[in-house]
Design an enzyme around this catalytic site. Sequence first.
Site, PDB file in Angstrom:
ATOM      1  N   GLY A   1       0.879  -1.158  -0.069  1.00 14.79           N
ATOM      2  CA  GLY A   1      -0.051  -0.071   0.111  1.00 14.79           C
ATOM      3  C   GLY A   1       0.796   1.223   0.206  1.00 14.79           C
ATOM      4  O   GLY A   1       0.388   2.380   0.479  1.00 14.79           O
TER       5      GLY A   1
ATOM      6  N   ASN B   1       1.637   3.048  -2.376  1.00 16.02           N
ATOM      7  CA  ASN B   1       0.976   4.045  -3.519  1.00 16.02           C
ATOM      8  C   ASN B   1      -0.256   4.751  -2.771  1.00 16.02           C
ATOM      9  O   ASN B   1      -0.149   6.002  -2.887  1.00 16.02           O
ATOM     10  CB  ASN B   1       0.570   3.304  -4.723  1.00 16.02           C
ATOM     11  CG  ASN B   1       1.914   3.422  -5.688  1.00 16.02           C
ATOM     12  OD1 ASN B   1       2.278   4.354  -6.063  1.00 16.02           O
ATOM     13  ND2 ASN B   1       2.361   2.141  -6.054  1.00 16.02           N
TER      14      ASN B   1
ATOM     15  N   ARG C   1     -14.734 -15.066 -10.588  1.00 12.79           N
ATOM     16  CA  ARG C   1     -14.508 -13.875 -10.591  1.00 12.79           C
ATOM     17  C   ARG C   1     -15.691 -12.701 -10.694  1.00 12.79           C
ATOM     18  O   ARG C   1     -15.607 -11.449 -10.062  1.00 12.79           O
ATOM     19  CB  ARG C   1     -13.681 -13.503 -11.895  1.00 12.79           C
ATOM     20  CG  ARG C   1     -12.208 -14.019 -11.822  1.00 12.79           C
ATOM     21  CD  ARG C   1     -11.155 -13.634 -13.109  1.00 12.79           C
ATOM     22  NE  ARG C   1     -10.125 -14.511 -13.221  1.00 12.79           N
ATOM     23  CZ  ARG C   1      -8.986 -14.051 -12.436  1.00 12.79           C
ATOM     24  NH1 ARG C   1      -9.021 -13.054 -11.673  1.00 12.79           N
ATOM     25  NH2 ARG C   1      -7.719 -14.640 -12.520  1.00 12.79           N
TER      26      ARG C   1
ATOM     27  N   ARG D   1      -5.648  -8.152  -8.641  1.00 10.72           N
ATOM     28  CA  ARG D   1      -6.743  -9.209  -9.344  1.00 10.72           C
ATOM     29  C   ARG D   1      -7.128  -8.637 -10.658  1.00 10.72           C
ATOM     30  O   ARG D   1      -7.101  -7.413 -10.853  1.00 10.72           O
ATOM     31  CB  ARG D   1      -7.998  -9.126  -8.401  1.00 10.72           C
ATOM     32  CG  ARG D   1      -7.901  -9.474  -7.191  1.00 10.72           C
ATOM     33  CD  ARG D   1      -7.443 -11.215  -7.123  1.00 10.72           C
ATOM     34  NE  ARG D   1      -8.519 -11.792  -7.679  1.00 10.72           N
ATOM     35  CZ  ARG D   1      -8.537 -13.306  -7.772  1.00 10.72           C
ATOM     36  NH1 ARG D   1      -7.332 -13.832  -7.605  1.00 10.72           N
ATOM     37  NH2 ARG D   1      -9.400 -13.986  -8.241  1.00 10.72           N
TER      38      ARG D   1
ATOM     39  N   LEU E   1      -9.757  -8.023 -13.240  1.00 10.45           N
ATOM     40  CA  LEU E   1     -11.364  -7.561 -12.977  1.00 10.45           C
ATOM     41  C   LEU E   1     -11.939  -8.148 -14.146  1.00 10.45           C
ATOM     42  O   LEU E   1     -11.463  -7.652 -15.238  1.00 10.45           O
ATOM     43  CB  LEU E   1     -11.415  -6.180 -12.645  1.00 10.45           C
ATOM     44  CG  LEU E   1     -10.325  -5.903 -11.354  1.00 10.45           C
ATOM     45  CD1 LEU E   1     -10.301  -4.352 -11.409  1.00 10.45           C
ATOM     46  CD2 LEU E   1     -11.558  -6.198 -10.368  1.00 10.45           C
TER      47      LEU E   1
ATOM     48  N   HIS F   1       0.699   1.013 -13.279  1.00 13.11           N
ATOM     49  CA  HIS F   1       1.132  -0.203 -13.718  1.00 13.11           C
ATOM     50  C   HIS F   1       2.837   0.027 -13.586  1.00 13.11           C
ATOM     51  O   HIS F   1       3.283   1.090 -14.379  1.00 13.11           O
ATOM     52  CB  HIS F   1       0.881  -0.678 -15.211  1.00 13.11           C
ATOM     53  CG  HIS F   1       1.477  -1.565 -15.473  1.00 13.11           C
ATOM     54  ND1 HIS F   1       0.964  -2.856 -15.166  1.00 13.11           N
ATOM     55  CD2 HIS F   1       2.267  -2.021 -16.241  1.00 13.11           C
ATOM     56  CE1 HIS F   1       1.761  -4.014 -15.746  1.00 13.11           C
ATOM     57  NE2 HIS F   1       2.470  -3.122 -16.642  1.00 13.11           N
TER      58      HIS F   1
ATOM     59  N   THR G   1      -9.726  -0.220 -18.754  1.00 15.54           N
ATOM     60  CA  THR G   1     -10.740  -0.741 -19.542  1.00 15.54           C
ATOM     61  C   THR G   1     -10.689  -2.294 -19.500  1.00 15.54           C
ATOM     62  O   THR G   1      -9.807  -2.852 -18.727  1.00 15.54           O
ATOM     63  CB  THR G   1     -10.189  -0.163 -21.023  1.00 15.54           C
ATOM     64  OG1 THR G   1      -8.979  -0.684 -21.400  1.00 15.54           O
ATOM     65  CG2 THR G   1     -10.520   1.385 -20.856  1.00 15.54           C
TER      66      THR G   1
ATOM     67  N   LEU H   1      -6.746  -5.714 -20.360  1.00 15.16           N
ATOM     68  CA  LEU H   1      -5.758  -5.550 -19.175  1.00 15.16           C
ATOM     69  C   LEU H   1      -4.561  -4.732 -19.572  1.00 15.16           C
ATOM     70  O   LEU H   1      -4.042  -5.065 -20.662  1.00 15.16           O
ATOM     71  CB  LEU H   1      -5.385  -7.018 -18.811  1.00 15.16           C
ATOM     72  CG  LEU H   1      -4.463  -6.924 -17.615  1.00 15.16           C
ATOM     73  CD1 LEU H   1      -5.316  -6.748 -16.216  1.00 15.16           C
ATOM     74  CD2 LEU H   1      -3.952  -8.365 -17.493  1.00 15.16           C
ATOM     75  N   ASP H   2      -4.309  -3.727 -18.930  1.00 12.79           N
ATOM     76  CA  ASP H   2      -3.181  -2.955 -18.814  1.00 12.79           C
ATOM     77  C   ASP H   2      -3.302  -1.906 -20.240  1.00 12.79           C
ATOM     78  O   ASP H   2      -2.055  -1.973 -20.866  1.00 12.79           O
ATOM     79  CB  ASP H   2      -1.661  -3.670 -18.672  1.00 12.79           C
ATOM     80  CG  ASP H   2      -1.708  -4.166 -17.283  1.00 12.79           C
ATOM     81  OD1 ASP H   2      -2.334  -3.600 -16.566  1.00 12.79           O
ATOM     82  OD2 ASP H   2      -0.830  -5.057 -17.037  1.00 12.79           O
TER      83      ASP H   2
HETATM   84  C1  GRF Z   1       3.548  -1.252  -7.618  1.00 11.01           C
HETATM   85  O1  GRF Z   1       4.678  -1.265  -7.985  1.00 11.01           O
HETATM   86  C2  GRF Z   1       2.348  -1.202  -8.436  1.00 11.01           C
HETATM   87  O2  GRF Z   1       2.758  -0.355  -9.672  1.00 11.01           O
HETATM   88  C3  GRF Z   1       2.228  -2.758  -8.763  1.00 11.01           C
HETATM   89  O3  GRF Z   1       2.391  -3.350  -7.488  1.00 11.01           O
HETATM   90  C4  GRF Z   1       3.222  -2.510  -6.634  1.00 11.01           C
HETATM   91  C5  GRF Z   1       2.136  -2.060  -5.448  1.00 11.01           C
HETATM   92  O4  GRF Z   1       3.061  -1.434  -4.423  1.00 11.01           O
HETATM   93  N1  GRF Z   1       0.981  -2.941  -9.329  1.00 11.01           N
HETATM   94  P1  GRF Z   1       2.210  -0.794  -3.274  1.00 11.01           P
HETATM   95  O5  GRF Z   1       1.381  -1.880  -2.661  1.00 11.01           O
HETATM   96  O6  GRF Z   1       1.600   0.480  -3.547  1.00 11.01           O
HETATM   97  O7  GRF Z   1       3.362  -0.416  -2.376  1.00 11.01           O
END
Ligand code: GRF
Length: 209
Positions: free
Chosen positions: A12, A14, A59, A85, A87, A103, A135, A138-139
């Site tokens: 977490g 971010n 899912r 996950r 989606l 990403h 969208t 994926l990615d």
């Molecule tokens: C980040 O590198 C994010 O881009 C990727 O997983 C990691 C998660 O890190 N999808 P955090 O949980 O935000 O520390």
Amino acid sequence: MSRVVVLISGRGSNMQALVENGIPVVAVISNRPEAKGLAFAASRGIPTAVVDHKSHPDRESFDRALVEAVNRHNPTLVVLAGFMRVLTAVFVGAFAGRMINIHPSLLPSFTGLDTHRRAIEAGAKIHGCTVHFVTEALDHGPVIAQAAVPVRDDDTEDALAARVLLQEHRILPAAIRWFLDGRLHVNGLRVSLVEAGVNDNALRVPDPL
Ligand code: GRF
């Protein structure tokens, strides 16, 4: 008042960067009860919830439960911040145009998992991260912001991941701020910044934000 609901699966960091940058995070939801980020959110008085994918048979039923949990918080924007996950249309359709993901690669290169190891193995000299609208593909959604970092000759997966993560913590809050301020214009896969000032510099870092 804008309301941002953040989905996480683990550490977490971010999500933490969003809270520390003043993004109005109104709830943090995890698909894993053991996600470390939940404790940080709770320590800041932010409501948390767990929708455990393991307690759903498929899912779609997981996604339906997740839609319900997210909608309880009446979000302006849903942010996938390390949410691990895949989606279905059930979830993506519920928040179309108001859901973004961070990403850890320069999309469209290296979609999917293990992006840092794959970038090193592929001999890439430049790697980075991308914030994009989510969208069903994926990615592959419209790109809002990207940041680039060098790949060093002696890089390890961990060293490269740490270098990219610092940039994730910069571009995710910036992109969210732009969205909440109504400044993102989407045309197909192209996103432009409405009324870009000298310091906005076309949605890219390391150019100044
Ligand atoms: C980040 O590198 C994010 O881009 C990727 O997983 C990691 C998660 O890190 N999808 P955090 O949980 O935000 O520390």
